[in-house]
Design a protein around this motif. Structure first.
Motif, mmCIF file in Angstrom:
data_model
loop_
_atom_site.group_PDB
_atom_site.id
_atom_site.type_symbol
_atom_site.label_atom_id
_atom_site.label_comp_id
_atom_site.label_asym_id
_atom_site.label_seq_id
_atom_site.Cartn_x
_atom_site.Cartn_y
_atom_site.Cartn_z
ATOM 1 N N MET A 1 74.780 -25.251 -13.842
ATOM 2 C CA MET A 1 73.724 -25.240 -14.832
ATOM 3 C C MET A 1 72.612 -24.327 -14.311
ATOM 4 O O MET A 1 72.393 -24.242 -13.108
ATOM 5 C CB MET A 1 73.196 -26.647 -15.057
ATOM 6 N N PRO A 2 71.883 -23.693 -15.193
ATOM 7 C CA PRO A 2 70.813 -22.792 -14.758
ATOM 8 C C PRO A 2 69.774 -23.534 -13.931
ATOM 9 O O PRO A 2 69.356 -24.630 -14.282
ATOM 10 C CB PRO A 2 70.216 -22.301 -16.072
ATOM 11 N N GLY A 3 69.404 -22.946 -12.814
ATOM 12 C CA GLY A 3 68.376 -23.529 -11.973
ATOM 13 C C GLY A 3 68.875 -24.552 -10.971
ATOM 14 O O GLY A 3 68.117 -25.047 -10.164
ATOM 15 N N CYS A 4 70.161 -24.882 -11.003
ATOM 16 C CA CYS A 4 70.709 -25.860 -10.063
ATOM 17 C C CYS A 4 71.007 -25.160 -8.742
ATOM 18 O O CYS A 4 71.702 -24.152 -8.709
ATOM 19 C CB CYS A 4 71.982 -26.490 -10.618
ATOM 20 N N ASN A 5 70.471 -25.710 -7.657
ATOM 21 C CA ASN A 5 70.729 -25.111 -6.353
ATOM 22 C C ASN A 5 71.449 -26.071 -5.417
ATOM 23 O O ASN A 5 71.420 -25.917 -4.215
ATOM 24 C CB ASN A 5 69.426 -24.618 -5.721
ATOM 25 N N HIS B 1 78.732 -31.170 -8.480
ATOM 26 C CA HIS B 1 79.259 -32.417 -9.020
ATOM 27 C C HIS B 1 78.298 -33.048 -10.031
ATOM 28 O O HIS B 1 78.716 -33.532 -11.077
ATOM 29 C CB HIS B 1 79.549 -33.403 -7.883
ATOM 30 N N SER B 2 76.994 -33.034 -9.724
ATOM 31 C CA SER B 2 76.013 -33.649 -10.623
ATOM 32 C C SER B 2 75.994 -32.980 -11.992
ATOM 33 O O SER B 2 75.995 -33.646 -13.024
ATOM 34 C CB SER B 2 74.621 -33.576 -10.013
ATOM 35 N N CYS B 3 75.980 -31.645 -12.005
ATOM 36 C CA CYS B 3 75.946 -30.916 -13.273
ATOM 37 C C CYS B 3 77.248 -31.109 -14.045
ATOM 38 O O CYS B 3 77.240 -31.276 -15.262
ATOM 39 C CB CYS B 3 75.691 -29.435 -13.032
ATOM 40 N N ARG B 4 78.348 -31.084 -13.322
ATOM 41 C CA ARG B 4 79.646 -31.284 -13.965
ATOM 42 C C ARG B 4 79.704 -32.665 -14.619
ATOM 43 O O ARG B 4 80.154 -32.817 -15.751
ATOM 44 C CB ARG B 4 80.741 -31.132 -12.921
ATOM 45 N N HIS B 5 79.216 -33.682 -13.896
ATOM 46 C CA HIS B 5 79.218 -35.034 -14.433
ATOM 47 C C HIS B 5 78.248 -35.162 -15.605
ATOM 48 O O HIS B 5 78.533 -35.838 -16.586
ATOM 49 C CB HIS B 5 78.864 -36.027 -13.330
ATOM 50 N N ARG B 6 77.096 -34.486 -15.506
ATOM 51 C CA ARG B 6 76.122 -34.524 -16.602
ATOM 52 C C ARG B 6 76.726 -33.938 -17.878
ATOM 53 O O ARG B 6 76.559 -34.473 -18.965
ATOM 54 C CB ARG B 6 74.863 -33.756 -16.205
ATOM 55 N N ILE B 7 77.443 -32.822 -17.742
ATOM 56 C CA ILE B 7 78.085 -32.208 -18.900
ATOM 57 C C ILE B 7 79.158 -33.132 -19.459
ATOM 58 O O ILE B 7 79.273 -33.325 -20.669
ATOM 59 C CB ILE B 7 78.674 -30.833 -18.526
#
Length: 95
Positions: free
Chosen positions: A1-5, A16-22
């Protein structure tokens, strides 16, 4: 996701967090945006930022750890946020 580091697994484009959020946003499970005091207290006791915390909960945990005397860089390492973000959390405490 944009801005995720946050760190990603090998050959992955999302952490993992962004993937799970999606996944949660497309599975019909509503995303939480509220602040759960129990989640905040658990994270402060464990001195960790578990996955699944809302942004408000992450900020609250960071601010509690700042009040306990933890350094900005240490909280940034624990939370995965930048030192600038933790500095903003600290500024919000004194405002």
């Amino acid at each position: 996701m944009p801005g995720c580091n946050r760190p990603r697994a090998c050959r992955r484009t999302l952490c993992h967090s962004c993937r799970h959020r999606i996944y949660r946003s497309t599975s019909g499970v509503p995303l939480r945006t509220d602040l759960d005091p129990e989640n905040v207290e658990t994270a402060v006791i464990r001195r960790a930022f578990p996955e699944g915390l809302t942004e408000a909960e992450r900020r609250a945990v960071g601010q509690r750890l700042l009040r306990l005397g933890y350094s900005i860089s240490h909280i940034a390492n624990l939370s995965g946020a930048s030192t600038r973000t933790v500095t903003r959390w600290k500024a919000a405490l004194t405002a």
